[in-house]
Design an enzyme around this catalytic site. Structure first.
Site, mmCIF file in Angstrom:
data_model
loop_
_atom_site.group_PDB
_atom_site.id
_atom_site.type_symbol
_atom_site.label_atom_id
_atom_site.label_comp_id
_atom_site.label_asym_id
_atom_site.label_seq_id
_atom_site.Cartn_x
_atom_site.Cartn_y
_atom_site.Cartn_z
ATOM 1 C CD GLU A 278 -2.433 -0.996 2.875
ATOM 2 O OE1 GLU A 278 -3.525 -1.524 3.014
ATOM 3 O OE2 GLU A 278 -1.816 -0.443 3.817
ATOM 4 N N PRO A 279 1.609 1.504 -1.053
ATOM 5 C CG PRO A 279 2.547 1.618 -3.175
ATOM 6 C CD PRO A 279 1.734 0.725 -2.295
ATOM 7 N NE ARG A 281 5.958 10.113 3.730
ATOM 8 C CZ ARG A 281 5.493 11.264 4.231
ATOM 9 N NH1 ARG A 281 5.800 12.400 3.637
ATOM 10 N NH2 ARG A 281 4.730 11.271 5.303
ATOM 11 C CB CYS A 346 -1.069 34.348 12.530
ATOM 12 S SG CYS A 346 -1.671 35.624 11.425
ATOM 13 C CD GLU A 347 0.392 29.035 14.780
ATOM 14 O OE1 GLU A 347 1.228 28.711 15.625
ATOM 15 O OE2 GLU A 347 -0.811 29.227 15.037
ATOM 16 C CE1 TYR A 375 -0.362 10.556 4.050
ATOM 17 C CE2 TYR A 375 1.847 10.359 3.158
ATOM 18 C CZ TYR A 375 0.689 9.770 3.630
ATOM 19 O OH TYR A 375 0.590 8.398 3.673
HETATM 20 C C1 LIG Z 1 -2.538 1.535 6.744
HETATM 21 C C2 LIG Z 1 -1.664 2.389 5.924
HETATM 22 N N1 LIG Z 1 -1.265 1.938 4.729
HETATM 23 C C3 LIG Z 1 -0.482 2.690 3.925
HETATM 24 C C4 LIG Z 1 -0.058 3.947 4.308
HETATM 25 C C5 LIG Z 1 0.798 4.719 3.378
HETATM 26 O O1 LIG Z 1 2.020 5.030 3.927
HETATM 27 P P1 LIG Z 1 3.066 5.836 3.079
HETATM 28 O O2 LIG Z 1 2.394 7.039 2.555
HETATM 29 O O3 LIG Z 1 4.148 6.157 4.019
HETATM 30 O O4 LIG Z 1 3.519 4.918 1.989
HETATM 31 C C6 LIG Z 1 -0.445 4.441 5.550
HETATM 32 C C7 LIG Z 1 0.021 5.761 5.974
HETATM 33 O O5 LIG Z 1 0.124 6.126 7.082
HETATM 34 C C8 LIG Z 1 -1.269 3.644 6.381
HETATM 35 O O6 LIG Z 1 -1.668 4.076 7.576
#
Ligand SMILES: Cc1ncc(COP(=O)(O)O)c(C=O)c1O
Length: 417
Positions: A278-279, A281, A346-347, A375
């Protein structure tokens, strides 16, 4: 230390030295879409999706890549992933809505969440999502109360592997005491309950160590604790591979990452099992850059270069100290002076880049910050009444708006008081 190496692959300098992304000039993009704007090189997204799918299939044929939508949850990005044959991981109802609008086959959607609501479970069941990842016993209560008689929902159980990877504590998820998933003993108990349930089908286990991880070893180490819980048809090994944000970052290649995962899987998991990754980032970060306009340059003990965005469109810095680099779009390689790039919010913590060399920054300059694909869109907000910024897809010299900038009317639309 060439900043061009951080912009989306295929970025270049035009004849007059102006930055181009996917064949589109930064100044023309800013002219057409305004600033700030998040520019995504669509061919880079597609290449990365194909790389992931190809490299995983080559190592473990019974496998699938599902894109972690949370990293860039808009329909245009999700649609690219769907068109490239990937499934989608969604974390909540909003991402189900956009995934379905993007044309995802519900049976290829995986639902996550550590605090799923009745509404989210109902949507998952109603739309026939392929897998619900059970995080806790309340998920099972809700599913049992929702799945109609005669049907069974396929589920995975999220397990805490007890692995602490080297990354910021805020994006660590697989360590003992994590709020996500269940420790092995509690997971075992819940698995037994699910196996007895007529409304649920126990398909397998899920594990996710954290995000922005630049070493393959913690991923490999997360598999044995999961394997110890028994043999199942499916193992979802999560996401978490890091992206290259700075000159010093050396993330493993997708191939090296998958070598580590499938190597550990061969050692510990059943040979016939299906693997899911599940990539998020690492799929999208490097495909994008944000264009800002310099609003003011304040010289004193420090030189502050203030731009027209900041923590409203990039919370990665404030949230976990992520370092970014940047370039002035028409003077990318000129020698510079050390400045602090700050946002308009404003931080005092609204610092985009603390300590970067920029060549004689001036009001009106276009500042391009690479590696903003992950993100940043996700966590955009309206702090100080700013309007969330547009997303522009660029490819082969053409650009198209895929998410428009918020309007003042949008800002007022929910304010019904
Ligand atoms: C359950 C799960 N799968 C996949 C991801 C994706 O992670 P990343 O964006 O670091 O690849 C996340 C991110 O927090 C997650 O919580």
């Amino acid at each position: 230390m060439d900043v061009m190496s951080l912009f989306p692959p295929g970025s270049a300098l035009d004849a007059d030295g102006t930055l181009t992304v996917a064949g589109c000039r930064a100044d023309e993009l800013a002219g057409e879409f305004g600033t700030p704007a998040l520019v995504v090189a669509e061919p880079v997204l597609r290449d990365r999706a194909r790389e992931y799918a190809g490299e995983l299939a080559a190592r473990w044929p019974r496998s699938r890549v599902v894109f972690a939508s949370k990293a860039f949850p808009c329909t245009a990005v999700q649609r690219v992933m769907v068109e490239e044959g990937l499934g989608l991981d969604v974390a909540g109802a909003g991402e189900i809505v956009t995934a379905l609008k993007a044309g995802a086959d519900p049976s290829r959607i995986v639902l996550h969440g550590n605090a799923k609501s009745d509404e989210e479970i109902a949507m998952a069941v109603e739309h026939g999502l392929g897998l619900v990842v059970v995080d806790n016993a309340d998920d099972v209560d809700r599913l049992e109360a929702t799945v109609p008689a005669g049907r069974a929902q396929d589920v995975l159980v999220r397990v805490i592997p007890g692995v602490t990877a080297e990354t910021h504590a805020h994006v660590l998820t697989g360590q003992e005491g994590s709020k996500f998933g269940l420790a092995p003993a509690a997971a075992t108990e819940l698995i037994r309950r699910i196996e007895r349930s007529p409304r649920l089908r126990m398909q397998g286990l899920h594990v996710h160590v954290g995000s922005q991880i630049l070493d393959v070893e913690p991923f490999a180490r997360s598999i044995a604790p999961v394997a110890a819980l028994g043999e199942f048809p499916v193992y979802d090994l999560g996401g978490g591979l890091g992206a290259r944000y700075t000159y010093a970052d050396e993330p493993p290649s997708v191939g090296a990452y998958l070598d580590a995962l499938t190597g550990a899987a061969r050692e510990h998991l059943p040979a016939g099992a299906e693997l899911i990754v599940e990539p998020g980032r690492s799929m999208v970060a490097s495909a994008a850059a944000t264009l800002y306009r310099v609003q003011t340059v304040k010289r004193g003990a420090r030189t502050f270069v203030a731009v027209d965005g900041g923590m409203g469109d990039n919370l990665e810095v404030a949230l976990f100290g992520q370092r970014f680099e940047a370039a002035i779009a028409d003077r990318v390689h000129e020698p510079g002076e050390t400045v602090t790039v700050v946002g308009r919010h404003c931080e005092s913590g609204d610092v985009l880049i603390d300590g970067i060399s920029l060549p004689d920054p001036r009001v009106g300059d276009l500042l391009a910050v690479p590696v903003t694909g992950a993100y940043c869109f996700t966590m955009a907000n309206n702090y100080n009444g700013t309007r969330r910024i547009p997303v522009v897809f660029a490819g082969e010299g053409r650009a198209r708006l895929v998410v428009r900038r918020e309007s003042w009317d949008d800002l007022l639309a929910r304010d019904v008081g």
